[in-house]
Design a protein around this motif. Structure first.
Motif, mmCIF file in Angstrom:
data_model
loop_
_atom_site.group_PDB
_atom_site.id
_atom_site.type_symbol
_atom_site.label_atom_id
_atom_site.label_comp_id
_atom_site.label_asym_id
_atom_site.label_seq_id
_atom_site.Cartn_x
_atom_site.Cartn_y
_atom_site.Cartn_z
ATOM 1 N N PHE A 110 0.784 -1.132 0.000
ATOM 2 C CA PHE A 110 0.017 -0.017 0.087
ATOM 3 C C PHE A 110 0.938 1.123 0.066
ATOM 4 C CE2 PHE A 110 1.024 -0.753 4.396
ATOM 5 C CZ PHE A 110 1.056 0.289 4.908
ATOM 6 N N VAL A 111 0.211 2.328 -0.360
ATOM 7 C CA VAL A 111 0.913 3.710 -0.277
ATOM 8 C C VAL A 111 0.351 4.513 0.878
ATOM 9 C CG1 VAL A 111 2.098 3.748 -2.378
ATOM 10 C CG2 VAL A 111 -0.376 4.703 -2.028
ATOM 11 N N GLN A 112 0.974 5.409 1.377
ATOM 12 C CA GLN A 112 0.295 6.546 2.498
ATOM 13 C C GLN A 112 -0.343 7.630 1.542
ATOM 14 O OE1 GLN A 112 0.072 4.907 5.536
ATOM 15 N NE2 GLN A 112 -1.210 6.660 6.026
ATOM 16 N N LEU A 113 -1.173 8.119 2.037
ATOM 17 C CA LEU A 113 -1.911 9.369 1.617
ATOM 18 C C LEU A 113 -1.716 10.486 2.961
ATOM 19 C CD1 LEU A 113 -5.284 7.975 0.053
ATOM 20 C CD2 LEU A 113 -3.128 8.719 -1.071
ATOM 21 N N ASP A 114 -1.864 11.756 2.402
ATOM 22 C CA ASP A 114 -1.559 12.827 3.300
ATOM 23 C C ASP A 114 -2.447 12.718 4.648
ATOM 24 O OD1 ASP A 114 0.570 13.726 1.812
ATOM 25 O OD2 ASP A 114 -0.559 15.391 0.866
ATOM 26 N N ASP A 115 -3.786 12.324 4.448
ATOM 27 C CA ASP A 115 -4.434 12.615 5.684
ATOM 28 C C ASP A 115 -4.694 11.108 6.281
ATOM 29 O OD1 ASP A 115 -5.574 10.807 3.716
ATOM 30 O OD2 ASP A 115 -7.464 11.699 3.480
ATOM 31 N N SER A 144 -4.696 5.214 3.649
ATOM 32 C CA SER A 144 -3.610 4.487 2.887
ATOM 33 C C SER A 144 -4.400 3.958 1.538
ATOM 34 C CB SER A 144 -2.800 3.390 3.638
ATOM 35 O OG SER A 144 -3.812 2.473 4.207
ATOM 36 N N THR A 145 -3.876 3.579 0.683
ATOM 37 C CA THR A 145 -4.511 2.858 -0.631
ATOM 38 C C THR A 145 -3.825 1.697 -1.283
ATOM 39 O OG1 THR A 145 -5.787 3.405 -2.541
ATOM 40 C CG2 THR A 145 -3.806 4.523 -2.242
ATOM 41 N N ASP A 146 -4.188 0.785 -1.488
ATOM 42 C CA ASP A 146 -3.649 -0.467 -2.251
ATOM 43 C C ASP A 146 -3.938 -0.328 -3.817
ATOM 44 O OD1 ASP A 146 -6.155 -1.176 -2.126
ATOM 45 O OD2 ASP A 146 -5.808 -3.006 -0.941
ATOM 46 N N GLN A 147 -4.808 0.858 -4.166
ATOM 47 C CA GLN A 147 -5.097 0.801 -5.572
ATOM 48 C C GLN A 147 -4.065 0.704 -6.629
ATOM 49 O OE1 GLN A 147 -7.508 4.220 -6.410
ATOM 50 N NE2 GLN A 147 -8.221 3.653 -8.202
ATOM 51 N N TYR A 148 -3.016 1.485 -6.447
ATOM 52 C CA TYR A 148 -2.050 1.516 -7.551
ATOM 53 C C TYR A 148 -0.509 0.990 -7.130
ATOM 54 C CZ TYR A 148 -2.358 6.171 -5.538
ATOM 55 O OH TYR A 148 -2.431 7.142 -4.408
ATOM 56 N N ALA A 149 -0.490 0.241 -5.845
ATOM 57 C CA ALA A 149 0.806 -0.224 -5.319
ATOM 58 C C ALA A 149 0.786 -1.618 -5.985
ATOM 59 C CB ALA A 149 0.793 -0.325 -3.876
ATOM 60 N N ILE A 150 1.779 -2.081 -6.623
ATOM 61 C CA ILE A 150 2.048 -3.227 -7.275
ATOM 62 C C ILE A 150 2.363 -4.426 -6.129
ATOM 63 C CG2 ILE A 150 3.131 -4.421 -9.126
ATOM 64 C CD1 ILE A 150 1.231 -1.806 -9.926
ATOM 65 N N GLY A 164 -0.279 5.906 -10.232
ATOM 66 C CA GLY A 164 0.973 5.843 -9.442
ATOM 67 C C GLY A 164 1.941 7.190 -9.781
ATOM 68 N N LEU A 165 1.810 7.667 -11.253
ATOM 69 C CA LEU A 165 2.738 8.670 -11.413
ATOM 70 C C LEU A 165 1.852 9.906 -10.662
ATOM 71 C CD1 LEU A 165 3.129 8.097 -15.270
ATOM 72 C CD2 LEU A 165 4.699 7.450 -13.372
ATOM 73 N N GLU A 166 0.577 10.088 -10.448
ATOM 74 C CA GLU A 166 -0.141 11.026 -9.894
ATOM 75 C C GLU A 166 0.255 10.872 -8.597
ATOM 76 O OE1 GLU A 166 -4.433 11.889 -11.719
ATOM 77 O OE2 GLU A 166 -4.186 9.755 -10.679
ATOM 78 N N HIS A 167 0.513 9.779 -7.937
ATOM 79 C CA HIS A 167 0.767 9.950 -6.295
ATOM 80 C C HIS A 167 2.173 10.380 -6.048
ATOM 81 C CE1 HIS A 167 0.359 8.292 -2.243
ATOM 82 N NE2 HIS A 167 1.610 8.369 -2.276
ATOM 83 N N ARG A 168 2.960 10.224 -6.942
ATOM 84 C CA ARG A 168 4.393 10.624 -6.887
ATOM 85 C C ARG A 168 4.664 12.224 -7.132
ATOM 86 N NH1 ARG A 168 9.369 9.122 -4.601
ATOM 87 N NH2 ARG A 168 11.075 9.810 -5.818
ATOM 88 N N ALA A 169 3.764 12.639 -8.033
ATOM 89 C CA ALA A 169 3.878 14.205 -8.232
ATOM 90 C C ALA A 169 3.581 15.202 -7.160
ATOM 91 C CB ALA A 169 3.245 14.463 -9.772
ATOM 92 N N PHE A 170 2.311 14.756 -6.947
ATOM 93 C CA PHE A 170 1.205 15.561 -6.115
ATOM 94 C C PHE A 170 1.041 15.200 -4.413
ATOM 95 C CE2 PHE A 170 -0.267 16.016 -10.352
ATOM 96 C CZ PHE A 170 0.305 17.251 -10.590
#
Length: 787
Positions: free
Chosen positions: A107-112, A115-121, A180-186
């Motif tokens: 999973f990846v961690q969000l700012d708030d 977490s989401t596993d939507q685009y974690a490979i 995943g690119l969106e998450h990395r950028a913003f």
């Protein structure tokens, strides 16, 4: 019976259970409480035991530098995903992936703190499938790597391993990577990574731009990523292509914000950008197909309405936030744009007015668009140019009409007039020659419209009451603002034009139209004080052209019946002036005048009296000579003995010149016509200096009734009268028949019998009006022309 027994047993069981619960309710409740407490204690103990175990080991690094993700299904704790750099190569479920740019883990961690596993490979999830889902047909609209099927995961991993550029794979795989690119950028806001992310999305757009959804999200990503990285955004250009979205394009929003900050108003270019970006503005086919013309026309109409620009006042500055295509997050974007006025926060009717201009310009281009749609190869032709709105026709940027104008003005020279054939005019204008060799009224009108745009008039011009000149016919062109527009239905202009036509017919009646006769026609036009200079110029040009090709006599005669009594008299006088101006009057000219007076409803005796008055020194009781006497030598007549002639008288008679037949004083005729002041300098230059060569002799216009063979003179005259007028009131027809000593009903019967022999049908219809059948009227005219 059996059913009743079963129902009875069920009722007995329910009743027994009910009584048991009533009797033992306290015991049952105590038992339930004890069981619930025991289950709660067991659950708490199980959680305490699981929290005391060590975390699973990280994936091992292979000898080749690739990260091999283990597949330990017993691992109980989720591992946060890490970013794979472009220089790394990893193997996931047997797929070797190069180039990185994705998250590997659970999973990846969000700012708030979500977490989401939507685009974690997640390398732990199965991707085993005998048939990978290449098209992504099993993937939902918002795919999640954790939720898609093993077949879809296998398809995604294969797409990643193949370099992320195969068009055989569905766009769902592209979106899953793009998340995943969106998450990395913003979310992580790693500025060092932004150039590589922007470059990758630009590369993906070159491969998958045909998908509207991906193109819209990717374009928006690029704009916001450049803003976040401080990279300048290129100024947008107007385009008929647009992405369906509910918000204004951010690049246009920033550009218009800068324009408002600098000038406080929008010019035509920026106004068009705004109009095309308004979410509910959709260009129709004419604007899309002819966008270049649409853009020029929009700027012209905008400048007409807003010569100083469209002034706007914003109530707030630009605030941007990026909403992820995955739907996982939305974050604000900071930058220099925050000091610009926001076009989306302006008040007033600006958007509504711009939408109205868009609609009006689209409607104006409809005819041009339809022509281009039917004949795309003729887009640059003169016919196409004439269908453009007037501002574009006069725009030098268009070129077609502008170059045609330069060519024609050079051809006319310093005199600003020229004479040529219709064929040459069509070729100069770039029109296609008619396939059948016949110039249609539509083609003639198109040529006239083209000349209007370059301030040149042409005669004959069908739009102003003349006929359609054919390829070999003479036409005259001359300088005139706006093409020299006139009102062909104005009574004065119409009357003088009819005089010109009749005068030309009169000049050609003897088969020898002379230059002197043309000059008398032109003089008559110049002396018409009620005409404007441009009306006189048109009629003089028209007279010069029809002198070589006189109009059909029957067509002119028919039109004369529509004139007022005063106009009829003027027209008859014009014809008499032309013929009486000749030194000798030919019998064919007299027959023409007789037929003309009959068409005008004037007595024939008027012809003879007018010709008689035209003779300068003719005795009152002498007959009018209609041809030159030619004396032949013969036996002299002896002098009467009863009346001897004195020698002096005989000598005087011998010395005096022989008396002429008819001699018309042309100077006296011209003086009676020139009663008004001379026309303006414009007309003084038109056809005045030309030493026109004598026109080719025209065939004599016959006044015979060869097409009425089989009818006596009286019946033939009735037929001619109906042919000219088309119809007569019954009372007038009866009077005409009586004047010819005919019975009205008998005359109709006799003429219809003759028509049955000729046309196999009656030619006259009797009623309140006596009417000649229209199509037979036309056939009769054709027969007369042939005769």
């Amino acid at each position: 019976m059996g059913l009743l027994i079963v129902l009875g047993l069920v009722f007995w069981a329910l009743s027994a259970a009910y009584h048991f619960v009533l009797q033992n309710g306290a015991a049952i409740a105590g038992f339930a409480i004890i069981v619930g407490v025991l289950l709660l204690i067991w659950s708490i103990g199980a959680r305490a035991l699981s929290s005391g175990k060590a975390p699973p080991p990280l994936p091992a690094q292979s000898d080749q530098g690739s990260v091999v993700a283990p597949m330990n299904r017993q691992a109980a704790k989720r591992a946060p995903a890490r970013w794979v750099d472009p220089s790394e190569t990893v193997v996931v479920q047997g797929a070797q992936i190069q180039g990185g740019l994705f998250y590997l883990g659970d999973f990846v961690q969000l700012d708030d703190r979500r977490s989401t596993d939507q685009y974690a490979i997640n390398p732990k999830l199965s991707a085993s499938a005998t048939r990978p889902d290449v098209e992504g047909s099993s993937m939902p609209y918002w795919p999640s790597y954790a939720a898609i099927t093993p077949a879809a995961r296998r398809g995604f991993l294969n797409w990643m391993a193949d370099g992320r550029n195969s068009r055989a794979y569905g766009v769902g795989h592209v979106f899953l990577f793009f998340y995943g690119l969106e998450h990395r950028a913003f979310i992580e806001t790693n500025l060092a990574s932004l150039p590589a992310l922007i470059q990758e999305v630009e590369r993906l757009l070159t491969v998958y731009a045909d998908n509207n959804s991906f193109r819209g999200y990717a374009t928006r990503f690029l704009s916001y990523a450049r803003i976040a990285a401080g990279i300048p955004i290129s100024p947008p250009t107007p385009s008929p292509e647009r992405t369906v979205t509910s918000e204004l394009d951010v690049a246009i929003r920033l550009h218009l914000g800068r324009a408002l900050q600098q000038d406080g108003a929008l010019g035509p270019h920026d106004a068009l950008l705004w109009a095309l970006a308004i979410p509910d503005v959709y260009l129709r086919t004419p604007a899309v197909r002819c966008f270049e013309e649409f853009e020029r026309l929009f700027r012209h109409r905008f400048n007409e309405r807003y010569p100083s620009g469209l002034a706007l006042r914003a109530t707030g500055n630009i605030r941007l936030s990026y909403k992820a295509a995955s739907g996982a997050f939305e974050v604000p974007i900071a930058g220099s744009h925050e000091r610009y006025p926001d076009i989306c926060q302006t008040s007033g009717k600006g958007p509504a007015n711009l939408k109205r201009i868009v609609q009006e310009c689209t409607d104006e281009l409809d005819s041009f668009s339809r022509f281009v749609g039917r004949r795309p190869d003729s887009r640059e032709s003169m016919q196409a140019a004439l269908l453009l709105p007037e501002p574009l026709q006069r725009d030098p940027a268009d070129g077609r009409i502008h170059l045609f104008g330069q060519k024609m003005h050079r051809s006319m020279g310093e005199h600003k007039r020229a004479s040529t054939k219709m064929r040459n005019m069509l070729e100069a204008a770039g029109f296609d020659m008619p396939a059948n060799g016949k110039v249609t009224s539509t083609l003639a009108d198109q040529l006239g419209s083209a000349l209007d745009r370059i301030d040149i008039a042409i005669e004959p011009d069908r739009r102003y009451g003349s006929g359609v000149p054919q390829l070999e016919d003479q036409v005259i062109i001359f300088k005139a603002d706006g093409g020299g527009k006139v009102d062909p239905d104005r009574s004065c202009y119409r009357a003088v034009k009819a005089q010109v036509e009749v005068a030309v017919l009169a000049a050609a009646a003897d088969g020898d139209a002379s230059v002197d006769e043309l000059k008398r026609v032109v003089a008559g036009v110049r002396d018409a004080s009620d005409l404007s200079p441009i009306e006189q110029a048109r009629l003089i040009a028209y007279a010069a052209t029809v002198f070589n090709s006189p109009p059909k006599q029957d067509r002119v005669m028919r039109k004369l019946g529509e004139r007022s009594p005063e106009e009829r008299t003027i027209i008859a006088d014009a014809a008499l002036a032309i013929i009486a101006g000749n030194e000798n009057v030919d019998p064919s000219e007299v027959r023409f005048l007789e037929r003309l007076h009959k068409a005008l409803g004037l007595p024939k005796e008027r012809v003879y009296s007018a010709l008689h008055r035209a003779s300068p020194t003719q005795a009152a009781d002498e007959p009018v000579a209609i041809s030159q006497e030619v004396r032949a030598e013969g036996v002299p007549i002896p002098v009467s003995e009863k009346t001897p002639i004195p020698a002096e008288t005989a000598k005087a008679q011998a010395e005096s010149p022989p008396a002429s037949t008819i001699r018309i004083d042309a100077a006296r005729l011209a003086r009676t016509q020139r009663e008004t002041q001379t026309v303006s300098a414009l007309l003084a230059n038109i056809f005045e200096e030309d030493g026109a060569s004598p026109p080719e002799s025209s065939p004599a216009v016959s006044g015979t009734t060869g097409s009425l063979d089989g009818l006596d003179a009286a019946h033939a005259e009735l037929v001619e009268l109906l042919e000219i007028k088309g119809s007569l009131p019954r009372a007038e027809f009866e009077q005409r028949a009586k004047d010819l000593k005919l019975l009205p009903d008998g005359a109709i019967e006799r003429i219809n019998d003759w028509a049955f022999d000729r046309f196999e049908e009656a030619i006259i219809e009797d009623g309140e009006d006596v009417v000649m059948v229209e199509h037979l009227r036309n056939r009769l005219a054709e027969l007369r022309e042939a005769a």
